[in-house]
Write a protein that holds these residues in place. Structure first.
Motif, PDB file in Angstrom:
ATOM      1  N   ASP A 112       0.835  -1.208   0.000  1.00  0.00           N
ATOM      2  CA  ASP A 112       0.000   0.000   0.000  1.00  0.00           C
ATOM      3  C   ASP A 112       0.868   1.255   0.000  1.00  0.00           C
ATOM      4  O   ASP A 112       0.602   2.198  -0.747  1.00  0.00           O
ATOM      5  CB  ASP A 112      -0.922   0.027   1.224  1.00  0.00           C
ATOM      6  CG  ASP A 112      -2.008  -1.045   1.179  1.00  0.00           C
ATOM      7  OD1 ASP A 112      -2.243  -1.626   0.092  1.00  0.00           O
ATOM      8  OD2 ASP A 112      -2.602  -1.307   2.244  1.00  0.00           O
ATOM      9  N   ARG A 113       1.894   1.282   0.839  1.00  0.00           N
ATOM     10  CA  ARG A 113       2.784   2.457   0.894  1.00  0.00           C
ATOM     11  C   ARG A 113       3.511   2.633  -0.437  1.00  0.00           C
ATOM     12  O   ARG A 113       3.658   3.751  -0.937  1.00  0.00           O
ATOM     13  CB  ARG A 113       3.822   2.314   2.020  1.00  0.00           C
ATOM     14  CG  ARG A 113       3.274   2.195   3.424  1.00  0.00           C
ATOM     15  CD  ARG A 113       2.493   3.384   3.975  1.00  0.00           C
ATOM     16  NE  ARG A 113       1.172   3.615   3.425  1.00  0.00           N
ATOM     17  CZ  ARG A 113       0.037   2.984   3.788  1.00  0.00           C
ATOM     18  NH1 ARG A 113       0.052   2.049   4.696  1.00  0.00           N
ATOM     19  NH2 ARG A 113      -1.119   3.286   3.236  1.00  0.00           N
ATOM     20  N   ASP A 114       3.968   1.531  -1.022  1.00  0.00           N
ATOM     21  CA  ASP A 114       4.658   1.589  -2.317  1.00  0.00           C
ATOM     22  C   ASP A 114       3.705   2.118  -3.397  1.00  0.00           C
ATOM     23  O   ASP A 114       4.095   2.949  -4.223  1.00  0.00           O
ATOM     24  CB  ASP A 114       5.189   0.206  -2.687  1.00  0.00           C
ATOM     25  CG  ASP A 114       5.924   0.212  -4.017  1.00  0.00           C
ATOM     26  OD1 ASP A 114       6.953   0.911  -4.119  1.00  0.00           O
ATOM     27  OD2 ASP A 114       5.454  -0.466  -4.960  1.00  0.00           O
ATOM     28  N   THR A 115       2.466   1.647  -3.383  1.00  0.00           N
ATOM     29  CA  THR A 115       1.466   2.106  -4.349  1.00  0.00           C
ATOM     30  C   THR A 115       1.245   3.606  -4.198  1.00  0.00           C
ATOM     31  O   THR A 115       1.230   4.340  -5.197  1.00  0.00           O
ATOM     32  CB  THR A 115       0.137   1.350  -4.151  1.00  0.00           C
ATOM     33  OG1 THR A 115       0.366  -0.049  -4.354  1.00  0.00           O
ATOM     34  CG2 THR A 115      -0.937   1.843  -5.108  1.00  0.00           C
ATOM     35  N   ASP A 116       1.099   4.062  -2.961  1.00  0.00           N
ATOM     36  CA  ASP A 116       0.893   5.491  -2.703  1.00  0.00           C
ATOM     37  C   ASP A 116       2.055   6.308  -3.272  1.00  0.00           C
ATOM     38  O   ASP A 116       1.843   7.333  -3.933  1.00  0.00           O
ATOM     39  CB  ASP A 116       0.776   5.770  -1.203  1.00  0.00           C
ATOM     40  CG  ASP A 116      -0.485   5.162  -0.584  1.00  0.00           C
ATOM     41  OD1 ASP A 116      -1.346   4.663  -1.324  1.00  0.00           O
ATOM     42  OD2 ASP A 116      -0.588   5.191   0.665  1.00  0.00           O
TER      43      ASP A 116
END
Length: 150
Positions: free
Chosen positions: A107-111
């Motif tokens: 999720d953090r990488d996607t953001d």
């Protein structure tokens, strides 16, 4: 009828019942997603459902507003590690806790990737008030529309 099912060695499924339970969990079109979509649609906005904001990124957002580059995610409390509601599993805790940690890292990488590409990422928890989430989405999309040149 006997249940001769045995999980493969190293499998995430600790039992046949657990396997069926986990397979039944929806990855899209959950109740919170459907309710928020209905409210956003009723406000007059149109969007893509379960779409990739970036074609090269194999990740989908729950709602995608391409012209204004807004990606909306409605995260499940268990699968995404909600600080208020996540409860570590009692069965096969090593696997499931690692799975949730990987989801959170993804999720953090996607953001980060979406932000670098000029997208605005909105994330909501499934337990949040759907009307408040929808209002936030509608206001954000409308603000970005008005900021577009032309």
């Amino acid at each position: 009828m006997t249940n001769d099912w045995e999980p493969p060695e190293g499998s995430w499924a600790s039992s046949a019942a657990r396997r069926l339970n986990m397979q039944a969990i929806r990855s899209r079109d959950t109740k919170p997603e459907r309710l928020i979509r209905r409210l956003v649609h009723a406000s007059g906005l149109r969007y893509r459902v379960a779409a990739r904001p970036l074609p090269d990124l194999r990740r989908t957002a729950d709602l995608v507003f391409r012209p204004v580059k807004v990606a909306v995610f409605i995260d499940g409390c268990y699968w995404h590690g909600c600080p208020e509601h996540y409860v570590p599993p009692k069965t096969n805790p090593g696997y499931w806790s690692e799975k949730v940690a990987r989801n959170m890292a993804r999720d953090r990488d996607t953001d980060e990737r979406l932000t670098e590409a000029g997208w605005l990422v909105l994330r909501f928890w499934e337990h949040q008030d759907s009307a408040a989430c929808a209002l936030s989405i509608v206001n954000t999309v409308r603000e970005r529309r008005h900021a577009l040149p032309g």
